[in-house]
Design an enzyme around this catalytic site. Structure first.
Site, PDB file in Angstrom:
ATOM      1  N   HIS A 184       8.320  27.612 -61.658  1.00  0.00           N
ATOM      2  CA  HIS A 184       7.804  26.538 -60.951  1.00  0.00           C
ATOM      3  C   HIS A 184       7.597  26.751 -59.470  1.00  0.00           C
ATOM      4  O   HIS A 184       8.423  27.610 -58.724  1.00  0.00           O
ATOM      5  CB  HIS A 184       8.872  25.240 -60.979  1.00  0.00           C
ATOM      6  CG  HIS A 184       8.743  24.754 -62.350  1.00  0.00           C
ATOM      7  ND1 HIS A 184       9.532  25.216 -63.407  1.00  0.00           N
ATOM      8  CD2 HIS A 184       7.884  23.917 -63.253  1.00  0.00           C
ATOM      9  CE1 HIS A 184       9.443  24.503 -64.327  1.00  0.00           C
ATOM     10  NE2 HIS A 184       8.141  23.723 -64.429  1.00  0.00           N
TER      11      HIS A 184
ATOM     12  N   LEU B 114      16.583  14.992 -72.573  1.00  0.00           N
ATOM     13  CA  LEU B 114      15.776  15.345 -71.338  1.00  0.00           C
ATOM     14  C   LEU B 114      14.373  15.749 -71.057  1.00  0.00           C
ATOM     15  O   LEU B 114      14.179  16.769 -71.907  1.00  0.00           O
ATOM     16  CB  LEU B 114      16.731  16.668 -70.622  1.00  0.00           C
ATOM     17  CG  LEU B 114      18.277  16.160 -70.258  1.00  0.00           C
ATOM     18  CD1 LEU B 114      19.109  16.650 -71.070  1.00  0.00           C
ATOM     19  CD2 LEU B 114      18.448  16.571 -68.691  1.00  0.00           C
TER      20      LEU B 114
ATOM     21  N   SER C  68      10.852  15.081 -68.533  1.00  0.00           N
ATOM     22  CA  SER C  68      10.400  15.885 -67.471  1.00  0.00           C
ATOM     23  C   SER C  68       9.427  14.608 -66.726  1.00  0.00           C
ATOM     24  O   SER C  68       8.737  13.770 -67.502  1.00  0.00           O
ATOM     25  CB  SER C  68       9.485  16.970 -67.806  1.00  0.00           C
ATOM     26  OG  SER C  68       8.384  17.003 -66.804  1.00  0.00           O
ATOM     27  N   SER C  69       9.040  14.819 -65.320  1.00  0.00           N
ATOM     28  CA  SER C  69       8.505  13.672 -64.774  1.00  0.00           C
ATOM     29  C   SER C  69       6.805  13.797 -65.114  1.00  0.00           C
ATOM     30  O   SER C  69       6.224  12.858 -64.787  1.00  0.00           O
ATOM     31  CB  SER C  69       8.686  13.963 -63.281  1.00  0.00           C
ATOM     32  OG  SER C  69       8.093  15.101 -62.874  1.00  0.00           O
ATOM     33  N   CYS C  70       6.679  14.855 -65.774  1.00  0.00           N
ATOM     34  CA  CYS C  70       5.118  15.094 -66.090  1.00  0.00           C
ATOM     35  C   CYS C  70       4.641  13.965 -67.301  1.00  0.00           C
ATOM     36  O   CYS C  70       3.442  14.110 -67.581  1.00  0.00           O
ATOM     37  CB  CYS C  70       4.780  16.406 -66.523  1.00  0.00           C
ATOM     38  SG  CYS C  70       5.467  16.845 -67.995  1.00  0.00           S
TER      39      CYS C  70
ATOM     40  N   LYS D 216       7.212  15.749 -74.750  1.00  0.00           N
ATOM     41  CA  LYS D 216       8.213  15.034 -74.071  1.00  0.00           C
ATOM     42  C   LYS D 216       8.116  13.495 -74.351  1.00  0.00           C
ATOM     43  O   LYS D 216       9.244  12.787 -74.546  1.00  0.00           O
ATOM     44  CB  LYS D 216       8.268  15.422 -72.586  1.00  0.00           C
ATOM     45  CG  LYS D 216       9.020  16.678 -72.493  1.00  0.00           C
ATOM     46  CD  LYS D 216      10.032  17.046 -72.743  1.00  0.00           C
ATOM     47  CE  LYS D 216      10.818  18.231 -72.503  1.00  0.00           C
ATOM     48  NZ  LYS D 216      12.024  18.525 -73.272  1.00  0.00           N
TER      49      LYS D 216
ATOM     50  N   ARG E  40      22.096  27.942 -71.631  1.00  0.00           N
ATOM     51  CA  ARG E  40      21.599  29.267 -70.597  1.00  0.00           C
ATOM     52  C   ARG E  40      20.415  28.857 -69.686  1.00  0.00           C
ATOM     53  O   ARG E  40      20.396  29.664 -68.819  1.00  0.00           O
ATOM     54  CB  ARG E  40      21.257  30.534 -71.358  1.00  0.00           C
ATOM     55  CG  ARG E  40      22.389  31.199 -72.513  1.00  0.00           C
ATOM     56  CD  ARG E  40      21.637  32.499 -72.942  1.00  0.00           C
ATOM     57  NE  ARG E  40      22.918  33.235 -72.981  1.00  0.00           N
ATOM     58  CZ  ARG E  40      22.590  34.544 -73.685  1.00  0.00           C
ATOM     59  NH1 ARG E  40      21.434  34.984 -74.023  1.00  0.00           N
ATOM     60  NH2 ARG E  40      23.583  35.349 -73.771  1.00  0.00           N
TER      61      ARG E  40
ATOM     62  N   TYR F 221       2.657  19.779 -73.236  1.00  0.00           N
ATOM     63  CA  TYR F 221       4.168  19.807 -72.803  1.00  0.00           C
ATOM     64  C   TYR F 221       4.492  18.066 -72.700  1.00  0.00           C
ATOM     65  O   TYR F 221       5.486  17.540 -73.354  1.00  0.00           O
ATOM     66  CB  TYR F 221       4.522  20.517 -71.643  1.00  0.00           C
ATOM     67  CG  TYR F 221       6.036  20.446 -71.030  1.00  0.00           C
ATOM     68  CD1 TYR F 221       6.864  21.165 -71.884  1.00  0.00           C
ATOM     69  CD2 TYR F 221       6.334  19.642 -70.218  1.00  0.00           C
ATOM     70  CE1 TYR F 221       8.059  21.038 -71.479  1.00  0.00           C
ATOM     71  CE2 TYR F 221       7.542  19.720 -69.891  1.00  0.00           C
ATOM     72  CZ  TYR F 221       8.661  20.157 -70.184  1.00  0.00           C
ATOM     73  OH  TYR F 221       9.819  20.301 -69.834  1.00  0.00           O
TER      74      TYR F 221
END
Length: 307
Positions: A180, A106, A108-110, A141, A13, A137
């Site tokens: 964001h 998946l 994240s670039s962080c 990841k 979703r 976070y």
């Protein structure tokens, strides 16, 4: 993946999961499994174990996560690390227990260090301190990437990790506090135009540079890599191009047709100065983005107006 493969999309979703779902449907895959968070709480170990034992998916796209912008990440630090670790621990381990053929995680670039050289190469992971505001976070990841690699090393699982850059597009989150930067700008300029507000204030100096990828392009890359990539480590997914927050704001302002002025609240944090992905690894695998930023923002704004 063949057309009859049973594919579970965790987080279908959300903006990313829904884009992957649309991509798979458009490619003729019909055996797609989904569960809403009300139907299956991915933080619940037993519930996830039972679901996998019952459904036995062949492939898993792990796009479910607790996500948000700077404010949300910094405010709900415990929630962000606990919930994301729980989700990925449960899904990755249950995938192993139930013999999933391939899983894509998946991130994240962080995940990259705050002051890492630019553009961000996959090799820069764990080479320096993280951006403080979203460290919980990011650590979750990073743990997911390392978990996929560990299950690959110990059990031979074909689990791969991809790190998308900043995403936007259909089904984005436009929440006033928890969104964001790009969806937040779309909402702010739209409301300012509707209410005829003379100026829009944006956090920070406007100088940080960010890279943005249309979510349907991400889905296309995920579909491609699921079939063409089988290595440990991670792959950056992005455009390899970035834009300053100021120029982004001017572009959104133009697309929406807002005629007031833009002001910058320099007392507010900027976050990381620059976050540009090195996408040479992705390009070498044979995939490149197709939706340019202005076109993508127009599509996202049309989607926002439909909500």
């Amino acid at each position: 993946m063949d057309k009859n493969s049973k594919i579970y999309i965790a987080g279908h979703r959300g903006m990313v999961g829904s884009a992957i779902y649309r991509k798979l449907q458009s490619e003729g895959f019909e055996n797609l499994i989904t569960r809403t968070s009300a139907e299956l709480d991915l933080r619940n170990q037993q519930a996830v174990a039972d679901f996998f034992a019952q459904e036995k998916p062949d492939y898993v796209f792990l796009a479910a996560a607790k996500v948000g912008g700077i404010v949300a990440n910094n405010t709900y630090r415990a929630d962000f690390i606990y919930e994301n670790l729980a989700i990925q621990n449960n899904v990755i381990h249950s995938s192993y227990v139930n013999g999933v053929t391939k899983l894509m995680f998946l991130g994240s670039s962080c995940i990259y260090p705050k002051m890492a050289p630019q553009p961000l190469k996959e090799d820069y992971l764990l080479t320096g301190p993280l951006e403080e505001t979203n460290e919980p976070y990011a650590i979750a990841k990073i743990a997911g990437i390392k978990m996929c690699d560990a299950y690959r090393a110990q059990y031979g699982c074909n689990y791969i990790s991809v790190m998308p850059t900043n995403l936007y597009g259909y089904n984005d989150n436009y929440h006033p506090q928890n969104s964001h930067v790009l969806p937040a700008l779309i909402r702010r300029f739209h409301e300012a135009k509707e209410q005829r507000v003379p100026s829009v204030t944006i956090w920070g100096t406007g100088t940080p540079k960010r890279e943005f990828l249309f979510a349907d392009d991400l889905a296309s890359a995920c579909y491609y890599l699921m079939q063409n990539y089988d290595e440990p480590g991670l792959v950056n997914i992005g455009t390899g191009e970035d834009i300053s927050i100021k120029d982004l704001a001017l572009l959104v302002k133009k697309i929406i047709g807002y005629e007031g002025s833009i002001e910058f609240d320099t007392a507010k944090p900027d976050g990381t100065p620059r976050k540009l992905m090195d996408v040479s690894k992705l390009h070498s695998k044979g995939w490149k983005h197709t939706v340019e930023l202005e076109q993508g923002i127009k599509l996202a704004y049309q989607d926002f107006l439909r909500k």
